[in-house]
Design an enzyme around this catalytic site. Structure first.
Site, short mmCIF file in Angstrom:
data_model
loop_
_atom_site.label_atom_id
_atom_site.label_comp_id
_atom_site.label_asym_id
_atom_site.label_seq_id
_atom_site.Cartn_x
_atom_site.Cartn_y
_atom_site.Cartn_z
CG HIS A 1 -8.73 40.79 1.94
ND1 HIS A 1 -9.16 39.75 1.15
CD2 HIS A 1 -9.59 41.81 1.72
CE1 HIS A 1 -10.23 40.14 0.47
NE2 HIS A 1 -10.52 41.38 0.80
CB CYS B 1 -12.74 40.40 2.87
SG CYS B 1 -14.08 40.32 1.70
#
Ligand code: PLP
Length: 416
Positions: free
Chosen positions: A131, A373
């Protein structure tokens, strides 16, 4: 559907009553089918009540007052810390630092441990499935400190390519920071193996548990993590609070992150002395109601049982994986169900994930669309975006059926 699936579903139907939001109808008259749990989870009544009770009955600042309300607030705030410590089997509540979330926890480690331990010639190893929260802080620091940032590549199946580890983990590696369970490909990484490989070269280990702590039993001592981070809002708790667990000697050696009230023992005109851990890292008034809400979320999850939650999500994910694969043109990202957590990210040929998400919304189904993300991961997979259905303890097989029906409908609309 097997008998055990039916039992799982029956319990879930009962658990759903604990979540007021799941009782609501959407403006189009459809019941809400919430499959965006990897982004944030829904909150049970007990969490809402715990926060409400704090504001109604004992709202006061913590640690500073010698009056009844402040003492009650401090006791509830610190009790939450103890609950969180037990939840991940930390040896002591002093090793639980409250932050704003997993992102802030990683930034805290980067800007304290990182600044004290990294420089030119050093390497930080992360992976291609991280992420942004576990990429960007290291990139920012790399530009300032001049160390090298390296990535463990992934295979086409969305698992880490472990054959590359001997080349990537060297005596120059100071930190191996990796995600426990991916928020896109769903892969649950072989933590024990990764930690052992890091230890063999003397590297410290940070585990991003944002997508594991809410969904499976976690024992930070068994994992032997130096740092383990997670967010409250993904595990039935409120937003605005997260956790950094750290080994005591590391936390004690680290300089503070932010300066201000509560993190000091003494301040003079010429300098300050730091408070003990974890308070050294908690400058200013903390998120008190949120910590108390997180404590209630931990109580709730433990009462349901983390092993049950994991088994339930496995059953749903297995079912979703099989049913979704029947949709023409649908490609699931990542490994087979037995190697993944409770989510399925996918693409549908000829349909942009945003359009797909809007169509599913008409059926009341909330999924996420975009790069989640994790842009480098999407780049590696050769796509710009994907859609993602992510499950939690309150999702049912019937909800997966509605998702699959809506996917068939979307496929028909877009291929006409
Ligand atoms: N790490 C992973 C794997 C995540 O999925 C997320 C959130 O989606 C984060 C870190 C960041 O969590 P937060 O936004 O709560 O700080």
């Amino acid at each position: 559907m097997t008998i055990s699936d039916t039992i799982l579903t029956d319990r879930t139907v009962a658990l759903r009553q604990d979540f007021p939001i799941l009782q609501r109808m959407l403006p189009n008259g459809r019941p809400l089918i919430y499959l965006d749990n990897a982004a944030t989870s829904q909150k049970p009544q007990s969490v809402l009540d715990a926060m409400d009770d704090y504001y109604r009955r004992y709202n006061a600042n913590v640690h500073r007052g010698v009056h009844t309300l402040s003492e009650e607030a401090t006791a509830a705030f610190e009790a939450a810390r103890t609950k969180v410590a037990k939840f991940v089997n930390a040896p002591s509540a002093r090793q639980i630092v409250f932050t704003r979330g997993a992102t802030e926890s990683i930034n805290l480690v980067a800007h304290t441990w990182g600044r004290a331990n990294l420089g030119p010639g050093d390497e930080v190893l992360i992976t291609e499935m991280e992420h942004h929260a576990n990429i960007v802080p290291w990139q920012i620091l790399q530009a300032q400190l001049g160390f090298t940032l390296r990535y463990v590549p992934i295979t086409d199946h969305g698992t880490l390519d472990l054959r590359t580890l001997p080349d990537l983990l060297t005596p120059r590696t100071r930190l191996f920071s990796f995600v426990h369970a991916s928020n896109v490909v769903g892969t649950v990484n072989p933590v024990q193996e990764l930690v052992a490989a890091a230890r063999a070269v003397g590297a410290a280990v940070l585990i991003d548990g944002a997508q594991s702590a809410p969904h499976m039993p976690v024992d930070v001592q068994a994992l032997d993590a130096d740092f383990f981070v997670f967010s409250s809002h993904k595990m039935c708790g409120p937003t605005g609070i997260g956790v950094l667990y750290g080994k005591r000697e590391l936390l004690e050696a680290m300089p503070p992150f932010m300066g201000g009230g509560d993190m000091i023992r003494e301040v003079t005109m010429t300098g300050s002395k730091w408070n003990t851990v974890p308070y050294k890292f908690e400058a200013g008034t903390p998120s008190i109601a949120e910590a108390i809400g997180l404590g209630a979320a931990v109580d709730y999850l433990q009462q349901v049982g983390m092993a049950w939650i994991q088994a339930h999500e496995r059953a749903i994910t297995q079912y979703a994986y099989t049913r979704m694969a029947e949709v023409e043109g649908l490609h699931i990202l990542g490994p087979a169900p037995d190697a993944r957590g409770g989510l399925v990210a996918f693409t549908l040929e000829g349909v942009h994930p945003h359009d797909l998400s809007a169509i599913l919304d008409r059926s009341g189904v909330a999924v996420r669309a975009g790069h989640h993300c994790a842009q480098p991961l999407h780049d590696r997979l050769g796509i710009h975006a994907s859609a993602r259905a992510s499950f939690y303890l309150y999702n049912t097989l019937e909800e997966v059926d509605v998702l699959v029906q809506a996917l068939h409908k979307a496929q028909e609309i877009f291929t006409l």
